[in-house]
Scaffold this motif. Structure first.
Motif, PDB file in Angstrom:
ATOM      1  N   ALA A  70       0.820  -1.200  -0.051  1.00 57.00           N
ATOM      2  CA  ALA A  70       0.013  -0.120  -0.123  1.00 57.00           C
ATOM      3  C   ALA A  70       1.114   0.762  -0.316  1.00 57.00           C
ATOM      4  CB  ALA A  70      -0.826  -0.232   0.970  1.00 57.00           C
ATOM      5  N   LYS A  71       2.169   1.071   0.719  1.00 58.51           N
ATOM      6  CA  LYS A  71       2.851   2.390   0.967  1.00 58.51           C
ATOM      7  C   LYS A  71       3.835   2.584   0.309  1.00 58.51           C
ATOM      8  CE  LYS A  71       3.586   1.768   5.861  1.00 58.51           C
ATOM      9  NZ  LYS A  71       4.719   1.255   6.736  1.00 58.51           N
ATOM     10  N   GLU A  72       4.341   1.405  -0.984  1.00 59.50           N
ATOM     11  CA  GLU A  72       4.982   1.641  -2.427  1.00 59.50           C
ATOM     12  C   GLU A  72       3.793   2.251  -3.687  1.00 59.50           C
ATOM     13  OE1 GLU A  72       6.542  -0.810  -6.037  1.00 59.50           O
ATOM     14  OE2 GLU A  72       6.328  -2.441  -4.023  1.00 59.50           O
ATOM     15  N   ILE A  73       2.251   1.792  -3.869  1.00 59.14           N
ATOM     16  CA  ILE A  73       1.178   2.712  -4.256  1.00 59.14           C
ATOM     17  C   ILE A  73       1.699   3.485  -3.544  1.00 59.14           C
ATOM     18  CG2 ILE A  73      -0.305   1.773  -5.442  1.00 59.14           C
ATOM     19  CD1 ILE A  73      -0.673  -1.072  -4.092  1.00 59.14           C
ATOM     20  N   ALA A  74       1.381   4.250  -3.146  1.00 58.69           N
ATOM     21  CA  ALA A  74       0.927   5.572  -2.499  1.00 58.69           C
ATOM     22  C   ALA A  74       2.244   6.398  -3.102  1.00 58.69           C
ATOM     23  CB  ALA A  74       0.813   5.620  -1.570  1.00 58.69           C
ATOM     24  N   ALA A  75       3.369   6.071  -2.664  1.00 61.55           N
ATOM     25  CA  ALA A  75       4.136   6.978  -3.303  1.00 61.55           C
ATOM     26  C   ALA A  75       4.840   6.587  -5.101  1.00 61.55           C
ATOM     27  CB  ALA A  75       5.776   6.059  -2.658  1.00 61.55           C
TER      28      ALA A  75
END
Length: 250
Positions: free
Chosen positions: A240-245
């Motif tokens: 989820a954090k990777e997608i947001a970044a």
């Protein structure tokens, strides 16, 4: 005349989306249109699949399945869709379980907009465009945990429908679960929406903390291992954090 009819139909469609479930009389007052005109347009939109009568009260109207199917297609060119696809595939490859990308549909639920299937013969399948309730699912509670208190209160006020014996229908129980989601960074669903279906989800947050979407790993109960929950939670939250970044180019 035809242009006015199309414009009127779109106005009614938008009003239903904003106020659903809504009656003919309420739409008439909102839009300043005769009830007969509203009723005719509703019937036409119903026949085309854009609207539907509410299951619990057939005098009220909801958005139909065609809108939910079109919306995911429209998202395919978006930055969210583009940012999510590769990380979803890697997460699927790491776990060999089905991965779902869902977006909030206001407070109505979470709509699946993309899916990467696993290779198991026994797998979890939800169609693109399917909508699920916020309180009863891992993806929904991942969204709820990051919404303002007033929005959570509104979901509770509307009623927490029971889908299985495990569904959190008590407001206090739901609030405890949301606190746990905020503390852990991910949410867990064991048979709370569909019997035999387990899931772990994390919210994809905008820069201001608004939940834009969720990433979910969906697992048949027969393959769910509670001992792996820390690993599953870490993988889902990291994705989820990777997608947001990726979405913001960071």
């Amino acid at each position: 005349m035809e242009v006015r009819s199309v414009t009127r139909a779109l106005q009614i469609l938008e009003a239903v989306a904003q106020h659903q479930p809504v009656t003919v009389g309420e739409l008439s007052k909102l839009l300043g249109l005769p009830k007969s005109t509203v009723q005719r347009t509703l019937v036409t939109l119903d026949e085309a699949g854009w609207l539907r009568a509410n299951r619990k009260d057939t005098t009220r109207w909801d958005i139909g399945a065609r809108v939910l199917a079109v919306r995911p297609a429209a998202l395919q060119g978006s930055s969210l869709f583009a940012a999510a696809r590769e990380p979803m595939i890697r997460l699927r490859d790491a776990l060999n379980e089905t991965i779902h990308l869902s977006v909030p549909d206001g407070l109505q639920g979470a709509v699946i907009v993309d899916r990467v299937d696993c290779t198991h013969a026994l797998r979890i399948f939800f169609a693109i465009g399917d909508i699920s309730p916020l309180h009863a699912t891992a993806s929904g509670r991942a969204i709820l945990a990051h919404l303002p208190t007033a929005d959570v209160d509104e979901v509770v006020r509307r009623g927490l429908e029971r889908f299985t014996d495990a569904t959190p229908t008590d407001p206090g129980q739901l609030l405890v679960e949301l606190e746990r989601v905020r503390a852990d960074g991910f949410s867990v669903n064991r048979n709370q929406y569909r019997s035999g279906v387990c899931a772990v989800a994390a919210a994809i947050l905008d820069v201001d903390g608004t939940p834009l979407a969720t990433i979910t790993v969906s697992i048949p109960e027969s393959r769910y291992d509670a001992a792996r929950l820390p690993e599953l939670g870490r993988l889902v939250t990291d994705t989820a954090k990777e997608i947001a970044a990726r979405r913001t180019g960071e």
